[in-house]
Scaffold this motif. Structure first.
Motif, PDB file in Angstrom:
ATOM      1  N   LEU A  51      15.382  45.901 -20.465  1.00 18.48           N
ATOM      2  CA  LEU A  51      14.460  45.741 -19.363  1.00 18.48           C
ATOM      3  C   LEU A  51      13.632  44.516 -19.787  1.00 18.48           C
ATOM      4  O   LEU A  51      13.310  44.320 -21.039  1.00 18.48           O
ATOM      5  N   SER A  52      13.451  43.570 -18.930  1.00 23.94           N
ATOM      6  CA  SER A  52      12.409  42.327 -19.172  1.00 23.94           C
ATOM      7  C   SER A  52      11.236  42.135 -19.085  1.00 23.94           C
ATOM      8  O   SER A  52      10.544  41.303 -19.519  1.00 23.94           O
ATOM      9  N   ASP A  56      10.255  42.174 -26.050  1.00 28.32           N
ATOM     10  CA  ASP A  56      11.525  42.751 -26.564  1.00 28.32           C
ATOM     11  C   ASP A  56      11.687  42.588 -27.962  1.00 28.32           C
ATOM     12  O   ASP A  56      11.732  41.357 -28.767  1.00 28.32           O
ATOM     13  N   VAL A  57      11.196  43.480 -28.829  1.00 28.47           N
ATOM     14  CA  VAL A  57      10.933  43.611 -30.444  1.00 28.47           C
ATOM     15  C   VAL A  57      12.381  43.120 -31.126  1.00 28.47           C
ATOM     16  O   VAL A  57      12.324  42.416 -32.004  1.00 28.47           O
ATOM     17  N   GLU A  62      15.386  39.138 -34.262  1.00 29.88           N
ATOM     18  CA  GLU A  62      16.591  38.396 -34.213  1.00 29.88           C
ATOM     19  C   GLU A  62      16.238  36.916 -34.489  1.00 29.88           C
ATOM     20  O   GLU A  62      16.825  36.289 -35.506  1.00 29.88           O
ATOM     21  N   ILE A  63      15.190  36.242 -33.620  1.00 28.80           N
ATOM     22  CA  ILE A  63      15.159  34.835 -33.590  1.00 28.80           C
ATOM     23  C   ILE A  63      14.231  34.674 -34.779  1.00 28.80           C
ATOM     24  O   ILE A  63      14.159  33.526 -35.663  1.00 28.80           O
ATOM     25  N   THR A  64      13.648  35.512 -35.524  1.00 30.64           N
ATOM     26  CA  THR A  64      12.586  35.172 -36.715  1.00 30.64           C
ATOM     27  C   THR A  64      12.989  35.581 -37.962  1.00 30.64           C
ATOM     28  O   THR A  64      12.676  34.805 -38.837  1.00 30.64           O
ATOM     29  N   SER A  65      13.983  36.196 -37.946  1.00 29.80           N
ATOM     30  CA  SER A  65      14.654  36.986 -39.267  1.00 29.80           C
ATOM     31  C   SER A  65      15.931  36.236 -39.613  1.00 29.80           C
ATOM     32  O   SER A  65      16.489  36.645 -40.633  1.00 29.80           O
ATOM     33  N   GLY A  66      16.601  35.519 -38.568  1.00 27.63           N
ATOM     34  CA  GLY A  66      17.773  35.075 -38.868  1.00 27.63           C
ATOM     35  C   GLY A  66      19.003  36.228 -38.457  1.00 27.63           C
ATOM     36  O   GLY A  66      18.755  37.091 -38.090  1.00 27.63           O
ATOM     37  N   LEU A  78      18.311  54.323 -30.470  1.00 27.76           N
ATOM     38  CA  LEU A  78      17.501  54.172 -31.715  1.00 27.76           C
ATOM     39  C   LEU A  78      18.111  52.883 -32.231  1.00 27.76           C
ATOM     40  O   LEU A  78      19.108  53.100 -32.617  1.00 27.76           O
ATOM     41  N   ILE A  79      17.335  52.112 -32.876  1.00 25.23           N
ATOM     42  CA  ILE A  79      17.844  51.323 -34.176  1.00 25.23           C
ATOM     43  C   ILE A  79      17.538  51.600 -35.388  1.00 25.23           C
ATOM     44  O   ILE A  79      16.499  52.054 -35.711  1.00 25.23           O
TER      45      ILE A  79
END
Length: 150
Positions: A51-52, A56-57, A62-66, A78-79
């Motif tokens: 959902l936009s 989006d955690v 993904e973009i901050t930790s590689g 669930l992750i």
């Protein structure tokens, strides 16, 4: 009194499916609308849709930790765990880690609801090569092939 509305498929499955019409945004994302609940969706890899509306955690992580490998329980949405892979030197090492995780978490077992997702950009799709006796771009018509008499 208003009639009861039916619950949509995505409410039961927790998986939103985009409509055919999709739009590429300037930030590299692709947006669409869920074909069931009509809510706005966003995807960064054109495979996984969320959902936009809201933060989006998962994408932020993904973009901050590689690059990471993410273990997800699709039944409960669930992750379970993220495995960073930026310390690995080659793609072969990443593939070896994937195989270790597949075995450790029994991902290939029947009935497993766990999925391992790689945050790296998806590799390009490979086109099937035409048989060597045909010119490039020409594929045989299946109906022209001889049938097996057995």
């Amino acid at each position: 009194m208003r009639g009861m509305e039916a619950l949509t498929q995505c409410w039961y499955t927790r998986m939103h499916r985009p409509e055919r019409a999709r739009h590429r945004e300037s930030d590299g994302s692709v947006t669409s609308t869920c074909r069931y609940c009509r809510r706005p969706l966003v995807s960064w890899d054109r495979v996984n849709w969320s959902l936009s509306n809201g933060l989006d955690v998962s994408h932020l992580a993904e973009i901050t930790s590689g690059r990471t490998l993410t273990l997800i329980d699709t039944l409960d949405d669930l992750i379970i765990r993220r495995f960073p892979v930026r310390h690995l030197g080659s793609e072969a090492e990443v593939d070896a880690l994937k195989q270790e995780l597949r075995a450790e978490y029994a991902l290939d077992e029947p009935g497993s609801t766990l999925v391992l997702r790689d945050s790296a950009q998806p590799r390009g799709r490979r086109r099937a090569k035409a048989p060597p006796d045909l010119p490039p771009g020409i594929t045989p018509n299946v109906t022209d092939l001889p049938s097996d008499p057995a």
